[in-house]
Enzyme design. Structure first.
Site, PDB file in Angstrom:
ATOM      1  N   HIS A 234       0.854  -1.196   0.000  1.00 32.25           N
ATOM      2  CA  HIS A 234       0.000   0.000   0.000  1.00 32.25           C
ATOM      3  C   HIS A 234       0.886   1.240   0.000  1.00 32.25           C
ATOM      4  CE1 HIS A 234       0.833   1.071   4.209  1.00 32.25           C
ATOM      5  NE2 HIS A 234       0.670  -0.210   4.514  1.00 32.25           N
ATOM      6  N   ASP A 361      -4.218 -18.994  12.125  1.00 31.76           N
ATOM      7  CA  ASP A 361      -3.141 -19.580  12.918  1.00 31.76           C
ATOM      8  C   ASP A 361      -3.287 -19.169  14.383  1.00 31.76           C
ATOM      9  OD1 ASP A 361      -0.312 -19.800  14.077  1.00 31.76           O
ATOM     10  OD2 ASP A 361      -0.062 -20.727  12.109  1.00 31.76           O
ATOM     11  N   SER A 376       2.004  -5.253   6.912  1.00 30.47           N
ATOM     12  CA  SER A 376       1.669  -4.970   5.515  1.00 30.47           C
ATOM     13  C   SER A 376       2.833  -5.348   4.599  1.00 30.47           C
ATOM     14  CB  SER A 376       1.350  -3.486   5.331  1.00 30.47           C
ATOM     15  OG  SER A 376       0.228  -3.128   6.094  1.00 30.47           O
TER      16      SER A 376
END
Length: 425
Positions: A234, A361, A376
Protein backbone atom coordinates in the site's frame (compact mmCIF):
# COMPACT_ATOMS: atom_id res chain seq x y z
CA UNK A 1 -62.97 -22.71 -32.31
CA UNK A 2 -63.76 -20.83 -29.14
CA UNK A 3 -61.36 -18.31 -27.60
CA UNK A 4 -60.88 -20.72 -24.70
CA UNK A 5 -59.85 -23.49 -27.08
CA UNK A 6 -57.49 -21.14 -28.94
CA UNK A 7 -55.84 -20.22 -25.63
CA UNK A 8 -55.31 -23.90 -24.76
CA UNK A 9 -53.79 -24.55 -28.19
CA UNK A 10 -51.46 -21.52 -27.82
CA UNK A 11 -50.32 -22.66 -24.38
CA UNK A 12 -49.75 -26.17 -25.73
CA UNK A 13 -47.65 -24.89 -28.63
CA UNK A 14 -45.66 -22.66 -26.24
CA UNK A 15 -44.95 -25.55 -23.88
CA UNK A 16 -43.88 -27.73 -26.83
CA UNK A 17 -41.49 -25.02 -28.04
CA UNK A 18 -40.03 -24.62 -24.55
CA UNK A 19 -39.57 -28.39 -24.33
CA UNK A 20 -37.80 -28.48 -27.69
CA UNK A 21 -35.69 -25.37 -26.98
CA UNK A 22 -34.75 -26.23 -23.39
CA UNK A 23 -31.59 -28.19 -24.31
CA UNK A 24 -30.55 -25.38 -26.66
CA UNK A 25 -31.16 -22.71 -24.00
CA UNK A 26 -29.16 -24.73 -21.47
CA UNK A 27 -26.31 -25.03 -24.00
CA UNK A 28 -26.42 -21.28 -24.63
CA UNK A 29 -26.18 -20.59 -20.90
CA UNK A 30 -23.14 -22.89 -20.62
CA UNK A 31 -21.52 -21.38 -23.72
CA UNK A 32 -21.97 -17.84 -22.44
CA UNK A 33 -20.42 -18.84 -19.09
CA UNK A 34 -17.14 -19.81 -20.79
CA UNK A 35 -14.61 -16.96 -20.36
CA UNK A 36 -13.44 -15.10 -23.46
CA UNK A 37 -9.81 -15.15 -22.29
CA UNK A 38 -7.59 -17.59 -20.39
CA UNK A 39 -4.02 -17.10 -19.19
CA UNK A 40 -1.56 -19.75 -18.04
CA UNK A 41 2.20 -20.23 -17.64
CA UNK A 42 4.33 -22.53 -19.76
CA UNK A 43 5.30 -24.86 -16.90
CA UNK A 44 1.89 -24.86 -15.21
CA UNK A 45 -0.13 -27.96 -14.62
CA UNK A 46 -2.89 -28.59 -17.22
CA UNK A 47 -5.69 -26.04 -16.90
CA UNK A 48 -9.26 -27.31 -16.66
CA UNK A 49 -11.68 -25.91 -19.20
CA UNK A 50 -15.50 -26.08 -19.26
CA UNK A 51 -16.88 -29.34 -20.62
CA UNK A 52 -20.07 -28.86 -22.68
CA UNK A 53 -20.66 -32.55 -23.22
CA UNK A 54 -19.94 -35.27 -25.78
CA UNK A 55 -21.68 -33.33 -28.57
CA UNK A 56 -18.91 -30.72 -28.51
CA UNK A 57 -15.29 -30.83 -29.61
CA UNK A 58 -12.52 -28.41 -28.61
CA UNK A 59 -9.56 -27.62 -30.86
CA UNK A 60 -6.63 -25.21 -30.85
CA UNK A 61 -5.41 -23.19 -33.81
CA UNK A 62 -1.68 -23.83 -33.17
CA UNK A 63 0.82 -25.84 -31.12
CA UNK A 64 1.09 -23.38 -28.19
CA UNK A 65 -1.58 -25.37 -26.37
CA UNK A 66 -3.06 -28.85 -26.68
CA UNK A 67 -6.73 -29.36 -25.80
CA UNK A 68 -7.62 -32.80 -24.49
CA UNK A 69 -10.06 -34.33 -21.97
CA UNK A 70 -11.47 -31.02 -20.69
CA UNK A 71 -7.97 -29.67 -20.12
CA UNK A 72 -5.49 -27.51 -21.97
CA UNK A 73 -1.80 -28.30 -21.82
CA UNK A 74 0.58 -25.29 -22.11
CA UNK A 75 3.22 -26.10 -24.69
CA UNK A 76 4.89 -22.97 -26.07
CA UNK A 77 4.83 -19.29 -25.14
CA UNK A 78 2.44 -17.23 -27.25
CA UNK A 79 -1.16 -16.62 -28.26
CA UNK A 80 -3.66 -19.28 -29.24
CA UNK A 81 -7.35 -19.55 -29.98
CA UNK A 82 -9.44 -22.31 -28.47
CA UNK A 83 -12.53 -23.19 -30.51
CA UNK A 84 -15.60 -25.02 -29.21
CA UNK A 85 -17.55 -26.75 -32.02
CA UNK A 86 -20.86 -28.60 -32.26
CA UNK A 87 -21.44 -30.72 -35.35
CA UNK A 88 -18.23 -29.10 -36.68
CA UNK A 89 -19.86 -25.67 -36.35
CA UNK A 90 -17.92 -23.10 -34.22
CA UNK A 91 -19.98 -21.86 -31.24
CA UNK A 92 -17.34 -20.23 -29.00
CA UNK A 93 -13.82 -18.86 -29.37
CA UNK A 94 -11.50 -18.34 -26.40
CA UNK A 95 -8.20 -16.43 -26.55
CA UNK A 96 -5.51 -18.29 -24.60
CA UNK A 97 -2.20 -16.69 -23.58
CA UNK A 98 0.71 -18.91 -22.56
CA UNK A 99 3.21 -16.80 -20.60
CA UNK A 100 6.86 -17.55 -20.00
CA UNK A 101 7.51 -18.86 -16.50
CA UNK A 102 8.13 -16.27 -13.79
CA UNK A 103 9.55 -17.04 -10.37
CA UNK A 104 10.42 -14.67 -7.53
CA UNK A 105 11.66 -15.08 -3.96
CA UNK A 106 8.90 -14.45 -1.40
CA UNK A 107 9.95 -12.08 1.37
CA UNK A 108 8.54 -11.72 4.89
CA UNK A 109 11.53 -9.79 6.30
CA UNK A 110 10.84 -6.78 8.51
CA UNK A 111 12.49 -3.57 7.27
CA UNK A 112 12.96 0.00 8.42
CA UNK A 113 11.81 2.49 5.79
CA UNK A 114 12.82 6.11 5.21
CA UNK A 115 11.34 8.23 2.44
CA UNK A 116 12.62 11.63 1.34
CA UNK A 117 9.91 13.76 -0.20
CA UNK A 118 10.00 15.49 -3.55
CA UNK A 119 10.61 19.01 -2.23
CA UNK A 120 9.36 19.69 1.31
CA UNK A 121 5.83 18.91 2.42
CA UNK A 122 3.63 21.48 4.17
CA UNK A 123 2.00 19.75 7.14
CA UNK A 124 0.55 22.74 9.01
CA UNK A 125 0.43 26.49 9.69
CA UNK A 126 1.61 28.34 12.76
CA UNK A 127 1.21 31.93 13.95
CA UNK A 128 4.04 34.44 14.41
CA UNK A 129 3.69 37.16 17.06
CA UNK A 130 5.29 40.48 16.12
CA UNK A 131 4.51 43.93 17.56
CA UNK A 132 0.91 43.16 18.34
CA UNK A 133 0.24 41.34 15.06
CA UNK A 134 -0.35 37.63 14.89
CA UNK A 135 -0.03 36.25 11.37
CA UNK A 136 0.95 33.19 9.37
CA UNK A 137 2.73 34.38 6.21
CA UNK A 138 2.32 30.95 4.64
CA UNK A 139 -1.44 30.96 5.18
CA UNK A 140 -1.72 34.52 3.82
CA UNK A 141 0.21 33.39 0.73
CA UNK A 142 -2.51 30.75 0.17
CA UNK A 143 -0.15 27.84 0.80
CA UNK A 144 -2.22 24.80 1.75
CA UNK A 145 -1.53 21.85 4.01
CA UNK A 146 -0.48 19.05 1.67
CA UNK A 147 1.29 21.37 -0.78
CA UNK A 148 4.85 20.47 -1.74
CA UNK A 149 7.35 23.32 -1.95
CA UNK A 150 9.51 22.66 -5.01
CA UNK A 151 11.38 25.95 -5.42
CA UNK A 152 11.99 29.19 -3.52
CA UNK A 153 13.40 32.17 -5.45
CA UNK A 154 14.38 29.79 -8.24
CA UNK A 155 16.34 27.48 -5.93
CA UNK A 156 15.27 23.84 -5.87
CA UNK A 157 14.21 22.72 -2.40
CA UNK A 158 15.25 19.16 -1.57
CA UNK A 159 15.42 19.21 2.23
CA UNK A 160 14.58 21.38 5.25
CA UNK A 161 18.09 22.86 5.39
CA UNK A 162 17.53 24.45 1.96
CA UNK A 163 14.73 26.67 3.28
CA UNK A 164 16.31 28.51 6.22
CA UNK A 165 19.01 30.56 4.38
CA UNK A 166 16.50 31.69 1.72
CA UNK A 167 14.02 32.86 4.39
CA UNK A 168 16.75 34.64 6.32
CA UNK A 169 18.09 36.49 3.27
CA UNK A 170 14.64 37.57 2.10
CA UNK A 171 13.67 38.73 5.61
CA UNK A 172 16.79 40.82 6.12
CA UNK A 173 16.37 42.42 2.67
CA UNK A 174 12.63 43.02 3.21
CA UNK A 175 11.84 41.01 0.09
CA UNK A 176 9.15 38.55 -0.87
CA UNK A 177 10.03 34.98 -1.75
CA UNK A 178 8.77 33.52 -5.03
CA UNK A 179 7.48 30.04 -4.21
CA UNK A 180 6.72 27.22 -6.65
CA UNK A 181 4.31 24.62 -5.25
CA UNK A 182 2.93 21.28 -6.35
CA UNK A 183 -0.72 20.89 -5.34
CA UNK A 184 -1.94 17.49 -6.45
CA UNK A 185 -1.27 17.49 -10.20
CA UNK A 186 -1.27 21.30 -10.39
CA UNK A 187 1.73 23.67 -10.22
CA UNK A 188 1.00 26.83 -8.22
CA UNK A 189 3.14 29.98 -7.91
CA UNK A 190 2.81 32.45 -5.07
CA UNK A 191 4.68 35.15 -3.09
CA UNK A 192 5.65 34.71 0.53
CA UNK A 193 6.79 37.48 2.90
CA UNK A 194 8.89 36.31 5.88
CA UNK A 195 8.02 37.87 9.26
CA UNK A 196 10.41 38.54 12.14
CA UNK A 197 9.70 36.59 15.30
CA UNK A 198 11.21 39.00 17.83
CA UNK A 199 11.02 36.52 20.67
CA UNK A 200 13.15 34.00 18.81
CA UNK A 201 15.00 36.67 16.81
CA UNK A 202 14.66 35.00 13.40
CA UNK A 203 12.57 35.28 10.28
CA UNK A 204 9.80 32.74 9.83
CA UNK A 205 7.18 31.85 7.23
CA UNK A 206 4.46 30.38 9.47
CA UNK A 207 4.62 26.86 8.01
CA UNK A 208 5.34 23.46 9.49
CA UNK A 209 7.27 21.50 6.86
CA UNK A 210 8.71 18.01 6.59
CA UNK A 211 11.17 16.38 4.18
CA UNK A 212 11.11 12.73 5.25
CA UNK A 213 9.08 9.97 6.86
CA UNK A 214 10.12 6.76 8.59
CA UNK A 215 8.36 3.54 9.58
CA UNK A 216 8.48 -0.23 9.30
CA UNK A 217 7.05 -2.69 6.81
CA UNK A 218 7.52 -6.13 5.29
CA UNK A 219 9.23 -7.25 2.08
CA UNK A 220 6.80 -8.97 -0.32
CA UNK A 221 9.11 -10.32 -3.03
CA UNK A 222 12.58 -10.12 -4.56
CA UNK A 223 13.26 -10.73 -8.25
CA UNK A 224 16.71 -12.25 -8.79
CA UNK A 225 16.72 -11.44 -12.52
CA UNK A 226 16.35 -7.67 -12.09
CA UNK A 227 17.34 -7.08 -8.45
CA UNK A 228 13.97 -5.39 -7.89
CA UNK A 229 11.73 -5.81 -4.88
CA UNK A 230 8.28 -4.83 -3.65
CA UNK A 231 7.10 -4.20 -0.09
CA UNK A 232 4.14 -2.98 2.02
CA UNK A 233 1.41 -3.50 -0.60
CA UNK A 234 0.00 0.00 0.00
CA UNK A 235 1.03 3.62 -0.37
CA UNK A 236 2.88 5.49 2.40
CA UNK A 237 0.97 8.63 3.37
CA UNK A 238 2.02 11.54 5.57
CA UNK A 239 0.89 11.07 9.16
CA UNK A 240 -0.53 14.62 9.37
CA UNK A 241 -1.97 15.36 5.94
CA UNK A 242 -3.00 11.72 5.24
CA UNK A 243 -1.96 12.34 1.63
CA UNK A 244 0.38 10.00 -0.31
CA UNK A 245 4.01 11.09 -0.13
CA UNK A 246 5.56 12.08 -3.42
CA UNK A 247 9.11 10.90 -3.02
CA UNK A 248 12.49 12.00 -4.27
CA UNK A 249 14.22 8.87 -3.01
CA UNK A 250 14.41 6.61 0.01
CA UNK A 251 16.08 3.60 1.54
CA UNK A 252 15.39 0.48 3.55
CA UNK A 253 17.50 -1.05 6.32
CA UNK A 254 17.32 -4.19 8.41
CA UNK A 255 14.93 -4.03 11.37
CA UNK A 256 14.38 -6.16 14.46
CA UNK A 257 10.88 -6.69 15.88
CA UNK A 258 11.07 -6.09 19.64
CA UNK A 259 7.42 -6.43 20.70
CA UNK A 260 3.84 -6.58 19.45
CA UNK A 261 0.95 -4.38 20.52
CA UNK A 262 -2.04 -6.66 19.97
CA UNK A 263 -4.98 -5.53 17.88
CA UNK A 264 -8.50 -5.35 19.31
CA UNK A 265 -11.86 -4.53 17.80
CA UNK A 266 -11.73 -0.87 16.71
CA UNK A 267 -8.01 -0.50 17.55
CA UNK A 268 -5.39 -1.84 15.12
CA UNK A 269 -2.33 -3.45 16.64
CA UNK A 270 1.26 -2.61 15.78
CA UNK A 271 4.69 -4.17 15.49
CA UNK A 272 7.36 -2.38 17.53
CA UNK A 273 10.73 -2.61 15.81
CA UNK A 274 14.26 -1.37 16.31
CA UNK A 275 16.26 0.04 13.40
CA UNK A 276 18.63 2.88 12.58
CA UNK A 277 18.84 4.81 9.33
CA UNK A 278 22.58 5.05 10.00
CA UNK A 279 22.78 1.30 9.42
CA UNK A 280 23.92 -0.11 6.10
CA UNK A 281 21.44 0.64 3.33
CA UNK A 282 20.13 -2.62 1.94
CA UNK A 283 17.72 -1.25 -0.60
CA UNK A 284 16.65 1.87 -2.46
CA UNK A 285 13.13 3.27 -2.72
CA UNK A 286 12.34 4.79 -6.09
CA UNK A 287 8.55 4.50 -6.12
CA UNK A 288 5.73 4.96 -3.59
CA UNK A 289 2.43 3.88 -5.12
CA UNK A 290 -0.99 2.52 -4.06
CA UNK A 291 0.55 -0.95 -4.49
CA UNK A 292 3.53 -0.42 -2.18
CA UNK A 293 7.12 0.77 -2.28
CA UNK A 294 9.58 -0.41 -4.91
CA UNK A 295 13.25 -0.19 -5.81
CA UNK A 296 16.44 -2.27 -5.91
CA UNK A 297 17.43 -4.61 -3.07
CA UNK A 298 20.71 -6.02 -1.82
CA UNK A 299 19.88 -9.75 -1.44
CA UNK A 300 21.94 -9.69 1.77
CA UNK A 301 18.76 -8.46 3.47
CA UNK A 302 17.03 -11.76 2.73
CA UNK A 303 19.43 -13.69 4.96
CA UNK A 304 20.93 -17.11 4.42
CA UNK A 305 17.73 -19.07 5.12
CA UNK A 306 15.38 -17.17 2.85
CA UNK A 307 12.66 -18.93 0.87
CA UNK A 308 13.52 -20.40 -2.51
CA UNK A 309 12.14 -18.78 -5.62
CA UNK A 310 8.63 -19.92 -6.50
CA UNK A 311 6.11 -19.39 -9.30
CA UNK A 312 3.61 -16.57 -9.07
CA UNK A 313 -0.13 -17.10 -9.21
CA UNK A 314 -2.34 -14.77 -11.24
CA UNK A 315 -5.59 -13.39 -9.83
CA UNK A 316 -7.80 -15.93 -11.61
CA UNK A 317 -5.80 -18.79 -10.08
CA UNK A 318 -6.40 -17.73 -6.46
CA UNK A 319 -8.94 -19.93 -4.71
CA UNK A 320 -11.05 -19.60 -1.60
CA UNK A 321 -9.48 -21.73 1.08
CA UNK A 322 -6.23 -22.38 2.99
CA UNK A 323 -3.05 -20.39 2.37
CA UNK A 324 -0.21 -19.02 4.48
CA UNK A 325 1.73 -15.81 4.98
CA UNK A 326 5.38 -15.14 5.80
CA UNK A 327 6.15 -12.47 8.40
CA UNK A 328 8.29 -11.62 11.46
CA UNK A 329 6.79 -11.42 14.95
CA UNK A 330 10.00 -11.66 16.94
CA UNK A 331 13.54 -10.55 16.15
CA UNK A 332 14.41 -11.09 12.49
CA UNK A 333 13.04 -14.62 12.08
CA UNK A 334 10.66 -15.05 9.14
CA UNK A 335 7.93 -17.55 10.03
CA UNK A 336 5.00 -19.20 8.25
CA UNK A 337 1.45 -18.69 9.58
CA UNK A 338 -1.83 -20.15 8.37
CA UNK A 339 -4.53 -17.95 6.84
CA UNK A 340 -7.69 -18.52 4.85
CA UNK A 341 -8.54 -16.69 1.65
CA UNK A 342 -12.19 -15.75 2.16
CA UNK A 343 -12.66 -14.10 -1.22
CA UNK A 344 -10.62 -13.28 -4.31
CA UNK A 345 -11.66 -11.26 -7.34
CA UNK A 346 -10.13 -12.17 -10.73
CA UNK A 347 -8.87 -8.83 -12.06
CA UNK A 348 -7.96 -7.78 -15.59
CA UNK A 349 -6.79 -4.32 -14.51
CA UNK A 350 -4.76 -3.25 -11.45
CA UNK A 351 -6.69 -2.84 -8.21
CA UNK A 352 -5.44 -2.70 -4.63
CA UNK A 353 -8.10 -4.77 -2.86
CA UNK A 354 -8.20 -8.09 -4.66
CA UNK A 355 -8.45 -10.51 -1.76
CA UNK A 356 -9.99 -10.83 1.69
CA UNK A 357 -7.97 -12.98 4.07
CA UNK A 358 -8.53 -14.21 7.61
CA UNK A 359 -5.82 -15.22 10.09
CA UNK A 360 -6.49 -18.79 11.28
CA UNK A 361 -3.14 -19.58 12.92
CA UNK A 362 -3.74 -19.86 16.68
CA UNK A 363 -0.16 -18.91 17.56
CA UNK A 364 -0.29 -15.74 15.46
CA UNK A 365 -3.71 -14.79 16.88
CA UNK A 366 -2.35 -15.24 20.38
CA UNK A 367 0.74 -13.16 19.58
CA UNK A 368 -0.78 -10.31 17.53
CA UNK A 369 -4.57 -10.60 17.65
CA UNK A 370 -4.54 -10.81 13.85
CA UNK A 371 -3.17 -8.38 11.27
CA UNK A 372 -1.18 -5.49 12.78
CA UNK A 373 0.57 -2.42 11.43
CA UNK A 374 4.00 -3.37 10.16
CA UNK A 375 2.68 -6.67 8.78
CA UNK A 376 1.67 -4.97 5.51
CA UNK A 377 3.54 -6.55 2.63
CA UNK A 378 3.69 -10.04 4.16
CA UNK A 379 3.59 -12.42 1.17
CA UNK A 380 0.53 -14.66 0.72
CA UNK A 381 1.30 -18.15 -0.61
CA UNK A 382 -1.23 -20.70 -1.88
CA UNK A 383 -0.64 -24.01 -3.69
CA UNK A 384 3.13 -23.35 -3.70
CA UNK A 385 2.64 -20.08 -5.59
CA UNK A 386 3.13 -16.49 -4.45
CA UNK A 387 -0.31 -14.97 -5.04
CA UNK A 388 -0.32 -11.66 -3.16
CA UNK A 389 0.59 -9.58 -0.12
CA UNK A 390 -1.23 -8.39 3.00
CA UNK A 391 -2.29 -4.73 2.77
CA UNK A 392 -4.90 -3.47 5.25
CA UNK A 393 -6.56 -4.76 8.41
CA UNK A 394 -10.30 -4.49 9.05
CA UNK A 395 -10.41 -2.13 12.03
CA UNK A 396 -13.55 -3.77 13.43
CA UNK A 397 -12.14 -7.27 12.93
CA UNK A 398 -8.34 -7.40 13.31
CA UNK A 399 -8.31 -11.09 12.40
CA UNK A 400 -9.19 -10.17 8.81
CA UNK A 401 -8.04 -7.77 6.11
CA UNK A 402 -7.29 -7.14 2.45
CA UNK A 403 -4.62 -8.50 0.19
CA UNK A 404 -3.33 -7.27 -3.16
CA UNK A 405 -2.67 -9.66 -6.05
CA UNK A 406 1.04 -10.13 -6.70
CA UNK A 407 0.81 -9.48 -10.45
CA UNK A 408 -0.01 -5.80 -9.81
CA UNK A 409 2.91 -5.38 -7.42
CA UNK A 410 5.23 -6.92 -10.01
CA UNK A 411 3.83 -4.56 -12.63
CA UNK A 412 4.45 -1.54 -10.36
CA UNK A 413 8.01 -2.73 -9.82
CA UNK A 414 8.54 -2.67 -13.60
CA UNK A 415 8.51 -6.47 -13.92
CA UNK A 416 6.18 -7.09 -16.83
CA UNK A 417 5.17 -10.74 -16.77
CA UNK A 418 3.13 -10.24 -19.96
CA UNK A 419 6.02 -8.75 -21.95
CA UNK A 420 7.11 -11.87 -23.82
CA UNK A 421 3.52 -12.75 -24.57
CA UNK A 422 2.89 -9.27 -25.97
CA UNK A 423 5.96 -9.47 -28.17
CA UNK A 424 4.83 -12.84 -29.46
CA UNK A 425 1.46 -11.39 -30.44
Amino acid sequence: MTSKSKLKVSIGILLLLLFLLFPFLTDMKNIISIPNEMITFQSDEPMSIPNLGSDYTVTSDNNNIVAEDSKIYPNEVGESTLVYKKANFPVKKVNVSVLSDKKVIPGGQSVGVQLHTLGVLVVGHHLIHNEGDTISPGEEANIHVGDVILEMDGNKIKQLEDVKPIVKKAGENKENISVKLKRGKEIVNTKLEPTLNKKENNYQIGLYIRDSATGIGTISFYDEDSGKYGALGHVISDSDTKKPLEIHNGKIVRSTVTSIEKGNQGIPGEKQAKFSMKDKQLGSITKNSPFGIFGKLNPELLGENHQKSMPIGLSHEVEKGPAHILTVVEGEKVEKFDVEIINSIPQKTPATKGMVIKITDERLLEKTGGIVQGMSGSPIIQNDKLVGAVTHVFVNDPTSGYGVHIEWMLDEAGINIYNQEKEAS
